[in-house]
Design a protein around this motif. Sequence first.
Motif, PDB file in Angstrom:
ATOM      1  N   TRP A  13      35.808  84.477  76.099  1.00 49.99           N
ATOM      2  CA  TRP A  13      37.132  85.086  76.202  1.00 49.99           C
ATOM      3  C   TRP A  13      37.337  85.667  77.598  1.00 49.99           C
ATOM      4  O   TRP A  13      38.431  85.588  78.151  1.00 49.99           O
ATOM      5  CB  TRP A  13      37.366  86.134  75.109  1.00 49.99           C
ATOM      6  N   ALA A  14      36.281  86.230  78.201  1.00 51.22           N
ATOM      7  CA  ALA A  14      36.401  86.788  79.554  1.00 51.22           C
ATOM      8  C   ALA A  14      36.582  85.660  80.568  1.00 51.22           C
ATOM      9  O   ALA A  14      37.389  85.767  81.502  1.00 51.22           O
ATOM     10  CB  ALA A  14      35.162  87.614  79.890  1.00 51.22           C
ATOM     11  N   VAL A  15      35.864  84.560  80.371  1.00 53.93           N
ATOM     12  CA  VAL A  15      35.997  83.403  81.260  1.00 53.93           C
ATOM     13  C   VAL A  15      37.409  82.845  81.173  1.00 53.93           C
ATOM     14  O   VAL A  15      38.017  82.494  82.191  1.00 53.93           O
ATOM     15  CB  VAL A  15      34.950  82.321  80.900  1.00 53.93           C
ATOM     16  N   PHE A  47      40.026  82.590  84.170  1.00 52.19           N
ATOM     17  CA  PHE A  47      40.558  81.268  84.493  1.00 52.19           C
ATOM     18  C   PHE A  47      42.089  81.280  84.498  1.00 52.19           C
ATOM     19  O   PHE A  47      42.712  80.662  85.354  1.00 52.19           O
ATOM     20  CB  PHE A  47      40.035  80.226  83.512  1.00 52.19           C
ATOM     21  N   MET A  48      42.702  81.973  83.549  1.00 55.16           N
ATOM     22  CA  MET A  48      44.165  82.038  83.502  1.00 55.16           C
ATOM     23  C   MET A  48      44.727  82.751  84.724  1.00 55.16           C
ATOM     24  O   MET A  48      45.793  82.401  85.211  1.00 55.16           O
ATOM     25  CB  MET A  48      44.635  82.719  82.215  1.00 55.16           C
ATOM     26  N   ILE A  49      44.015  83.732  85.222  1.00 51.28           N
ATOM     27  CA  ILE A  49      44.498  84.481  86.382  1.00 51.28           C
ATOM     28  C   ILE A  49      44.286  83.695  87.671  1.00 51.28           C
ATOM     29  O   ILE A  49      45.144  83.677  88.545  1.00 51.28           O
ATOM     30  CB  ILE A  49      43.790  85.858  86.447  1.00 51.28           C
ATOM     31  N   THR A  50      43.145  83.021  87.783  1.00 47.72           N
ATOM     32  CA  THR A  50      42.782  82.372  89.051  1.00 47.72           C
ATOM     33  C   THR A  50      42.549  80.879  88.884  1.00 47.72           C
ATOM     34  O   THR A  50      41.640  80.329  89.511  1.00 47.72           O
ATOM     35  CB  THR A  50      41.494  83.002  89.603  1.00 47.72           C
ATOM     36  N   ASN A  51      43.361  80.191  88.091  1.00 43.58           N
ATOM     37  CA  ASN A  51      43.048  78.825  87.679  1.00 43.58           C
ATOM     38  C   ASN A  51      42.731  77.871  88.832  1.00 43.58           C
ATOM     39  O   ASN A  51      41.729  77.182  88.798  1.00 43.58           O
ATOM     40  CB  ASN A  51      44.131  78.248  86.781  1.00 43.58           C
ATOM     41  N   ALA A  52      43.533  77.758  89.851  1.00 45.55           N
ATOM     42  CA  ALA A  52      43.257  76.797  90.931  1.00 45.55           C
ATOM     43  C   ALA A  52      41.999  77.200  91.698  1.00 45.55           C
ATOM     44  O   ALA A  52      41.138  76.365  91.981  1.00 45.55           O
ATOM     45  CB  ALA A  52      44.450  76.712  91.872  1.00 45.55           C
TER      46      ALA A  52
END
Length: 189
Positions: free
Chosen positions: A117-119, A123-128
Motif C-alpha cells: 500500500w505504501a509503494v 507510485f501514484m505520487i511519483t509515477n513517471a
Amino acid sequence: MDELEKVEKLRSRANVTYDEARDALRACDGDLLDAMVYLEKLGKVDAPRQSVVTTSADTSGSYQDVTARVTSSERKADANAFSGSFGHFVKTICQKLSDNFLRIEQDDKELLTAPLWAVLIVFMITNAFMLVAIVVSLFFGCRYSICGKDDLSKVNEVMGRFSDAATTLKEGRKAENNEEGSKEENKED
C-alpha cells in the motif's frame, strides 16, 4: 351484467373474436375470470406478466399503490448487492496490499522492504519518476520481489525475468565496450 356485456368485456380484455369470447363464457358458466383462464389454456390469449399490484391503507384512510415501493425496494436491493460486492472487492484489495510487501535486494543484500500500500501511494505520487528509477536500478543489480501471505510466485518470476534481462543487457554492453577498447589499443600499436 348480461351475457352480451360479458362477451364485449371479455373481447376487449382478451382481444379475441365475438364467437371465441361467447364460447369461452359458455364453457365457464358465464364467469369472466374463468373464461379468461380458459382462453389462456387454449392459447388464444397470452398469460399476463407476473407483477404484483396491491394496495394498502395508510393512516389517512386513502389507498396507495405499493408497486412503486416494491420497485424501489428492488432497486435498493440491487444497489446494495452491487455496493456489497464492490465493497468486498475493495476490502480484499486493501487486505492484499497490507499483507504483502515489496522487497528490493542488491547482491543478495536486502535494501528495502515496504508494504504494497505504501509503494502504491508513492507510485501514484511519483509515477513517471518511479518507473525511471526502477529501470535504472535494474541496471545496478537490484532485484524486486513480493513477499507476504499470498502466493505470488508468478509475479516474482516475471520480475526476476526483468532483472535477468537487465543484467544480460548490461553484460552485453560491457562486452561490446571491452571489444571496442581492445580494438583501439591494437590500432595504436
